[in-house]
Scaffold this motif. Sequence first.
Motif, short mmCIF file in Angstrom:
data_model
loop_
_atom_site.label_atom_id
_atom_site.label_comp_id
_atom_site.label_asym_id
_atom_site.label_seq_id
_atom_site.Cartn_x
_atom_site.Cartn_y
_atom_site.Cartn_z
N VAL A 189 0.77 -1.18 0.11
CA VAL A 189 -0.16 -0.02 -0.02
C VAL A 189 0.66 1.21 -0.04
O VAL A 189 0.49 2.17 -0.73
N THR A 190 2.00 1.28 0.80
CA THR A 190 2.96 2.18 0.68
C THR A 190 3.47 2.65 -0.83
O THR A 190 3.70 3.83 -1.22
N VAL A 191 4.01 1.77 -1.60
CA VAL A 191 4.10 1.73 -2.88
C VAL A 191 3.21 2.13 -3.91
O VAL A 191 3.25 3.19 -4.51
N LEU A 192 1.85 1.56 -3.59
CA LEU A 192 0.73 2.06 -4.48
C LEU A 192 0.27 3.60 -4.32
O LEU A 192 -0.24 4.21 -5.11
N ASN A 193 0.81 4.02 -2.86
CA ASN A 193 0.39 5.29 -2.65
C ASN A 193 1.23 6.29 -3.51
O ASN A 193 0.96 7.47 -3.38
N TRP A 194 2.24 5.75 -4.18
CA TRP A 194 3.11 6.55 -5.03
C TRP A 194 2.49 6.85 -6.72
O TRP A 194 2.98 7.47 -7.39
N GLY A 195 1.34 6.23 -6.98
CA GLY A 195 0.52 6.14 -7.95
C GLY A 195 0.74 7.45 -8.67
O GLY A 195 1.29 7.77 -9.66
N GLN A 196 -0.01 8.53 -8.07
CA GLN A 196 -0.10 9.82 -8.38
C GLN A 196 1.01 10.57 -8.68
O GLN A 196 1.29 11.05 -9.92
N ALA A 197 1.96 10.56 -7.63
CA ALA A 197 3.20 11.22 -7.77
C ALA A 197 4.17 10.73 -8.96
O ALA A 197 4.95 11.43 -9.62
N SER A 198 4.00 9.41 -9.08
CA SER A 198 4.76 9.01 -10.36
C SER A 198 4.05 8.82 -11.75
O SER A 198 4.69 8.36 -12.64
N GLY A 199 2.81 9.40 -11.70
CA GLY A 199 2.17 9.26 -13.01
C GLY A 199 1.74 7.85 -13.58
O GLY A 199 1.33 7.48 -14.62
N VAL A 200 1.45 7.06 -12.36
CA VAL A 200 0.92 5.62 -12.80
C VAL A 200 -0.41 5.76 -12.23
O VAL A 200 -0.78 5.96 -11.08
N ASP A 201 -1.47 5.57 -13.46
CA ASP A 201 -2.83 5.21 -13.10
C ASP A 201 -3.20 4.23 -12.75
O ASP A 201 -3.31 3.19 -13.51
N ILE A 202 -3.42 3.64 -11.35
CA ILE A 202 -3.39 2.29 -10.82
C ILE A 202 -4.77 1.93 -11.12
O ILE A 202 -5.16 0.70 -11.08
N GLY A 203 -5.85 2.81 -11.44
CA GLY A 203 -7.20 2.36 -11.82
C GLY A 203 -6.97 1.64 -13.03
O GLY A 203 -8.39 1.12 -13.55
N GLN A 204 -6.10 1.57 -14.01
CA GLN A 204 -5.85 0.55 -15.05
C GLN A 204 -6.21 -0.82 -14.61
O GLN A 204 -6.25 -1.61 -15.12
N TRP A 205 -5.72 -1.04 -13.27
CA TRP A 205 -5.87 -2.24 -12.70
C TRP A 205 -6.87 -2.36 -11.55
O TRP A 205 -6.61 -2.16 -10.34
#
Lengths: 219, 219
Positions: free
Chosen positions: A166-182
């Motif tokens: 959850v700590t790594v997924l929390n970086w989604g926005q800052a890293s430009g990764v849209d985890i909503g694709q999954w």
Amino acid sequence: MQQSTNNEMNLYFAPLACSLATRIALYEAGADIEYTYVDTDTKRLKDGSNYFEINPMGQVPALCIGHDTLLTENAAILQHVAESFPDAALMPAAPLERARLRQWLGFISTELHKAVFIPLLDPKAAVEVKAYSREKLARRMDVLQHHLTGREFLLNDFSVADAYLVTVLNWGQASGVDIGQWPEVREYYKRLTKRPSIAKGIAEEWAMYQDEQARKAAA
Amino acid sequence: MQQSTNNEMNLYFAPLACSLATRIALYEAGADIEYTYVDTDTKRLKDGSNYFEINPMGQVPALCIGHDTLLTENAAILQHVAESFPDAALMPAAPLERARLRQWLGFISTELHKAVFIPLLDPKAAVEVKAYSREKLARRMDVLQHHLTGREFLLNDFSVADAYLVTVLNWGQASGVDIGQWPEVREYYKRLTKRPSIAKGIAEEWAMYQDEQARKAAA
């Protein structure tokens, strides 16, 4: 470093860095320990001392155990916290399930954290470096999406591997990764961020992160 | 995958890949298990079957335990082998020493293997990607050089962390890294490669690697 007994711990952390996983594990365990802020840009503590003299890698988390033992590396620290507070049941007991916990800690630390998110979050990484990391993203997130389908946690119960993921997924926005694709990964993340230890950890570190950014912008 | 009892293991490996560390650990333990070759370019086994259907990440090592459990991630597999063959004493027993073992497994897997050597060894990585990885090399090798000064092994005794480190250092030439710049690291590597399990593992996999390269050049 403050003199302390062997049971005392001090976590070197930076707001919303991967040290958040250790904070979450400690909150789950109800552990009352010291937290020491590290400015990861200047590698200085608040008292001005040089963090490289404490941890030659300059990374957080680092866990000071007693007064003379410094433990580094997220996977090692998380397992140590889980073993130090067995009542919190932060890791499974059966050997094969424990092996599976280590597999997920390995996957998160090597495949997600180091191979993908570190370069994507690094403002000094060239576009080619970010593209190389981004190419690796889909297979890794597909593995997560497949595994999390029909599951509440990575293992049967909450574990330190969930604190790390959850700590790594929390970086989604800052890293430009849209985890909503999954979608299963997004649902897992949303569900986990409602867990009290995680909600508390993220809220506290988000406030500290904003203070840090404001202070740096003003400097 | 062959049907087998719960005590049987099958290691999916590629010559001189990081699966060599598991082979070394198994040789140390005197374990007699199956080894299954994976062509890491085509992701095919010798019988033509698709390795992605066995391991969705397509990586080696993967350890099949019994007939229905596949364990991945080097740090997890190495600790599982160490726990499965306790007489070989491939990991320390005391909790803090075990934490230190996991710290080194974490350091080798995240900082050396993934952050530095994977991009340097990847023929498809752009020059900017290799430069980004190469910039990270010195601090990591300096940490090793400092730690190995006056030490025979990473911990007090030989452990699975040494099996992993020597496997990664063995990529020095192929990745253009001259480990001779860090004399204590070079001496450690030279010393460890004389250890029977390691000498046997490297010699066997080197021969397989040369066969593989010759076969691919002829194809």
